[in-house]
Design a protein around this motif. Structure first.
Motif, PDB file in Angstrom:
ATOM      1  N   PHE A 213       0.832  -1.212   0.000  1.00 51.68           N
ATOM      2  CA  PHE A 213       0.000   0.000   0.000  1.00 51.68           C
ATOM      3  C   PHE A 213       0.866   1.261   0.000  1.00 51.68           C
ATOM      4  N   PHE A 214       1.922   1.272   0.833  1.00 57.10           N
ATOM      5  CA  PHE A 214       2.761   2.464   0.948  1.00 57.10           C
ATOM      6  C   PHE A 214       3.999   2.397   0.053  1.00 57.10           C
ATOM      7  N   ASN A 215       4.151   1.274  -0.668  1.00 57.98           N
ATOM      8  CA  ASN A 215       5.327   1.091  -1.539  1.00 57.98           C
ATOM      9  C   ASN A 215       6.611   1.345  -0.747  1.00 57.98           C
ATOM     10  N   ILE A 216       6.735   0.628   0.373  1.00 54.80           N
ATOM     11  CA  ILE A 216       7.860   0.814   1.287  1.00 54.80           C
ATOM     12  C   ILE A 216       8.494  -0.550   1.546  1.00 54.80           C
ATOM     13  N   PRO A 217       9.820  -0.644   1.622  1.00 54.32           N
ATOM     14  CA  PRO A 217      10.475  -1.959   1.652  1.00 54.32           C
ATOM     15  C   PRO A 217      10.399  -2.733   2.955  1.00 54.32           C
ATOM     16  N   MET A 218      10.285  -2.045   4.112  1.00 53.28           N
ATOM     17  CA  MET A 218      10.352  -2.753   5.385  1.00 53.28           C
ATOM     18  C   MET A 218       9.226  -2.308   6.319  1.00 53.28           C
ATOM     19  N   VAL A 219       8.451  -3.279   6.792  1.00 55.25           N
ATOM     20  CA  VAL A 219       7.341  -3.029   7.702  1.00 55.25           C
ATOM     21  C   VAL A 219       7.372  -4.093   8.790  1.00 55.25           C
ATOM     22  N   ALA A 220       7.046  -3.713  10.022  1.00 58.29           N
ATOM     23  CA  ALA A 220       7.102  -4.692  11.112  1.00 58.29           C
ATOM     24  C   ALA A 220       6.143  -4.323  12.232  1.00 58.29           C
ATOM     25  N   VAL A 221       5.815  -5.336  13.026  1.00 56.10           N
ATOM     26  CA  VAL A 221       5.119  -5.175  14.298  1.00 56.10           C
ATOM     27  C   VAL A 221       6.037  -5.763  15.352  1.00 56.10           C
ATOM     28  N   SER A 222       6.359  -4.989  16.381  1.00 57.85           N
ATOM     29  CA  SER A 222       7.303  -5.475  17.386  1.00 57.85           C
ATOM     30  C   SER A 222       6.843  -5.115  18.786  1.00 57.85           C
ATOM     31  N   LEU A 223       7.260  -5.940  19.742  1.00 55.52           N
ATOM     32  CA  LEU A 223       7.016  -5.692  21.158  1.00 55.52           C
ATOM     33  C   LEU A 223       8.343  -5.322  21.804  1.00 55.52           C
ATOM     34  N   LEU A 224       8.303  -4.359  22.719  1.00 55.81           N
ATOM     35  CA  LEU A 224       9.524  -3.875  23.349  1.00 55.81           C
ATOM     36  C   LEU A 224       9.641  -4.372  24.786  1.00 55.81           C
ATOM     37  N   GLU A 225      10.766  -4.993  25.085  1.00 59.19           N
ATOM     38  CA  GLU A 225      11.093  -5.375  26.450  1.00 59.19           C
ATOM     39  C   GLU A 225      12.158  -4.415  26.973  1.00 59.19           C
ATOM     40  N   ARG A 226      12.697  -4.701  28.142  1.00 55.41           N
ATOM     41  CA  ARG A 226      13.611  -3.749  28.767  1.00 55.41           C
ATOM     42  C   ARG A 226      14.818  -3.445  27.876  1.00 55.41           C
ATOM     43  N   THR A 227      15.417  -4.472  27.294  1.00 56.20           N
ATOM     44  CA  THR A 227      16.636  -4.267  26.502  1.00 56.20           C
ATOM     45  C   THR A 227      16.514  -4.772  25.068  1.00 56.20           C
ATOM     46  N   GLU A 228      15.387  -5.392  24.716  1.00 53.67           N
ATOM     47  CA  GLU A 228      15.262  -6.009  23.410  1.00 53.67           C
ATOM     48  C   GLU A 228      13.969  -5.612  22.715  1.00 53.67           C
ATOM     49  N   GLN A 229      13.998  -5.711  21.406  1.00 55.34           N
ATOM     50  CA  GLN A 229      12.810  -5.541  20.579  1.00 55.34           C
ATOM     51  C   GLN A 229      12.541  -6.869  19.878  1.00 55.34           C
ATOM     52  N   ILE A 230      11.340  -7.417  20.088  1.00 57.82           N
ATOM     53  CA  ILE A 230      10.984  -8.722  19.529  1.00 57.82           C
ATOM     54  C   ILE A 230       9.963  -8.523  18.420  1.00 57.82           C
ATOM     55  N   PHE A 231      10.245  -9.084  17.247  1.00 50.85           N
ATOM     56  CA  PHE A 231       9.362  -8.930  16.099  1.00 50.85           C
ATOM     57  C   PHE A 231       8.222  -9.941  16.171  1.00 50.85           C
ATOM     58  N   VAL A 232       7.006  -9.440  16.087  1.00 51.99           N
ATOM     59  CA  VAL A 232       5.823 -10.292  16.019  1.00 51.99           C
ATOM     60  C   VAL A 232       5.508 -10.636  14.569  1.00 51.99           C
ATOM     61  N   ALA A 233       5.702  -9.682  13.683  1.00 47.62           N
ATOM     62  CA  ALA A 233       5.505  -9.878  12.249  1.00 47.62           C
ATOM     63  C   ALA A 233       6.417  -8.908  11.521  1.00 47.62           C
TER      64      ALA A 233
ATOM     65  N   GLY B 226      -4.369   0.451  28.228  1.00 49.38           N
ATOM     66  CA  GLY B 226      -3.737   1.693  27.826  1.00 49.38           C
ATOM     67  C   GLY B 226      -2.224   1.705  27.892  1.00 49.38           C
ATOM     68  N   HIS B 227      -1.584   0.590  28.260  1.00 53.98           N
ATOM     69  CA  HIS B 227      -0.137   0.530  28.349  1.00 53.98           C
ATOM     70  C   HIS B 227       0.466   0.263  26.958  1.00 53.98           C
ATOM     71  N   ILE B 228       1.478   1.043  26.595  1.00 53.21           N
ATOM     72  CA  ILE B 228       2.147   0.850  25.308  1.00 53.21           C
ATOM     73  C   ILE B 228       3.144  -0.297  25.441  1.00 53.21           C
ATOM     74  N   VAL B 229       2.983  -1.314  24.616  1.00 49.10           N
ATOM     75  CA  VAL B 229       3.841  -2.504  24.700  1.00 49.10           C
ATOM     76  C   VAL B 229       4.684  -2.710  23.450  1.00 49.10           C
ATOM     77  N   GLY B 230       4.415  -1.961  22.399  1.00 51.14           N
ATOM     78  CA  GLY B 230       5.150  -2.154  21.159  1.00 51.14           C
ATOM     79  C   GLY B 230       4.724  -1.142  20.123  1.00 51.14           C
ATOM     80  N   SER B 231       5.012  -1.452  18.868  1.00 51.75           N
ATOM     81  CA  SER B 231       4.689  -0.508  17.808  1.00 51.75           C
ATOM     82  C   SER B 231       4.527  -1.207  16.462  1.00 51.75           C
ATOM     83  N   PHE B 232       3.752  -0.570  15.614  1.00 52.51           N
ATOM     84  CA  PHE B 232       3.634  -0.927  14.193  1.00 52.51           C
ATOM     85  C   PHE B 232       4.446   0.130  13.455  1.00 52.51           C
ATOM     86  N   TRP B 233       5.432  -0.309  12.687  1.00 58.27           N
ATOM     87  CA  TRP B 233       6.335   0.683  12.101  1.00 58.27           C
ATOM     88  C   TRP B 233       6.817   0.267  10.722  1.00 58.27           C
TER      89      TRP B 233
END
Length: 298
Positions: free
Chosen positions: A10-30, A92-99
């Motif tokens: 849709f956005f003609n963009i090469p990299m898209v992800a959904v990730s959850l953030l922990e204290r020191t790491e970012q884990i990819f969900v998709a 309402g707690h932020i646990v990750g991001s769609f980016w």
């Protein structure tokens, strides 16, 4: 995976992800366009979404003092453009991001910005619905409350789907019955009460696409092969729709007894790109003619 793939197209963009953030790491969900499943939180740009608590869009990361020295900016993939949407729990707690990221400097139009927020809302709604589904299985005493929350989440998801012209569908492999969300009915321009089967659903596709669509659905049912394709669909009222459809076997069901997926009406996008392409060709023709005229004059 299906949602991020559609967002990339849709956005003609090469990299898209959904990730959850922990204290020191970012884990990819998709993810789409990347191979990592985990990364150091300090190397990413998603902290600014957590800290800001709202969608963040950066046109050129090199010029942003918050992220210009992050590893993703200074090293591969050399991020320039970044757009991030915060994912919140029902509390309402932020646990990750769609980016999404691009190695090129770019901006969003007002329409793209609105679409990005809708995609983010869809992802957030799906994660919240999944979390509530798990909670329902873990605690029978909370079933009634969570069911109401799930209903509200599904309502918000349906609203986002209408704006993005995005619908959900499901095939029961045992009965071959098809279930559609309201938006899928809208795309096909048929009444909500009309019954459907796999064969009848495929028959809505244009003749030149039916063989390819039938093969993709059959492979998903028989072999569990996921699919993602663009095709032409003829609605019940005879209108041509350009659609993007994707589906995969649901591994959470017993024996993978269903195929779930989404379909998006991309007619406006296809037609807009066609207009832009035509304008570009006209500009090229004018430039060539002007150049030839100047040569003849000289």
């Amino acid at each position: 995976e299906t949602i991020v793939g559609l967002a990339a197209t849709f956005f003609n963009i090469p990299m898209v992800a959904v990730s959850l953030l922990e204290r020191t790491e970012q884990i990819f969900v998709a993810q789409h366009g990347m191979v990592s499943t985990i990364s150091r939180r300090a190397d990413t740009l998603c902290d600014i979404v957590i800290e800001g608590g709202s969608p963040q869009i950066i046109s050129d990361a090199r010029a942003d003092p918050r992220v210009y020295n992050r590893k993703m900016v200074t090293d591969a993939p050399f991020v320039r453009f970044y757009a991030g949407y915060p994912i919140r729990t029902a509390g309402g707690h932020i646990v990750g991001s769609f980016w999404m990221i691009d190695s090129k400097v770019r901006t969003f139009s007002p329409e793209e910005d609105a679409a990005f927020r809708q995609f983010g809302a869809i992802v957030e709604g799906m994660i919240q619905a999944r979390a509530r589904d798990i909670a329902l299985k873990q605690s029978e005493s909370e079933r009634a409350t969570n069911a109401q929350q799930l209903l509200r989440a599904n309502s918000a998801l349906a609203q986002a789907g209408r704006i993005a012209k995005l619908g959900r569908w499901e095939i029961d492999i045992k009965t071959m019955d098809v279930t559609w969300s309201d938006e899928v009915y809208q795309i096909h321009e048929i009444d909500l009460i009309e019954s459907k089967s796999v064969l009848r659903a495929i028959n809505y596709y244009a003749d030149h696409d039916q063989t390819r669509v039938n093969a993709a659905v059959s492979d998903a049912i028989v072999y569990g092969t996921p699919f993602d394709f663009a095709a032409d669909l003829i609605s019940a009222k005879g209108n041509v729709r350009h659609v993007r459809a994707a589906g995969e076997r649901d591994a959470s069901g017993a024996g993978g007894s269903r195929i779930i997926g989404i379909i998006q009406d991309i007619t406006d996008i296809v037609e807009a790109r066609s207009v832009l392409s035509g304008a570009a060709l006209q500009a090229d023709d004018y430039s060539a003619a002007d150049h030839e005229s100047r040569q003849l004059q000289s």
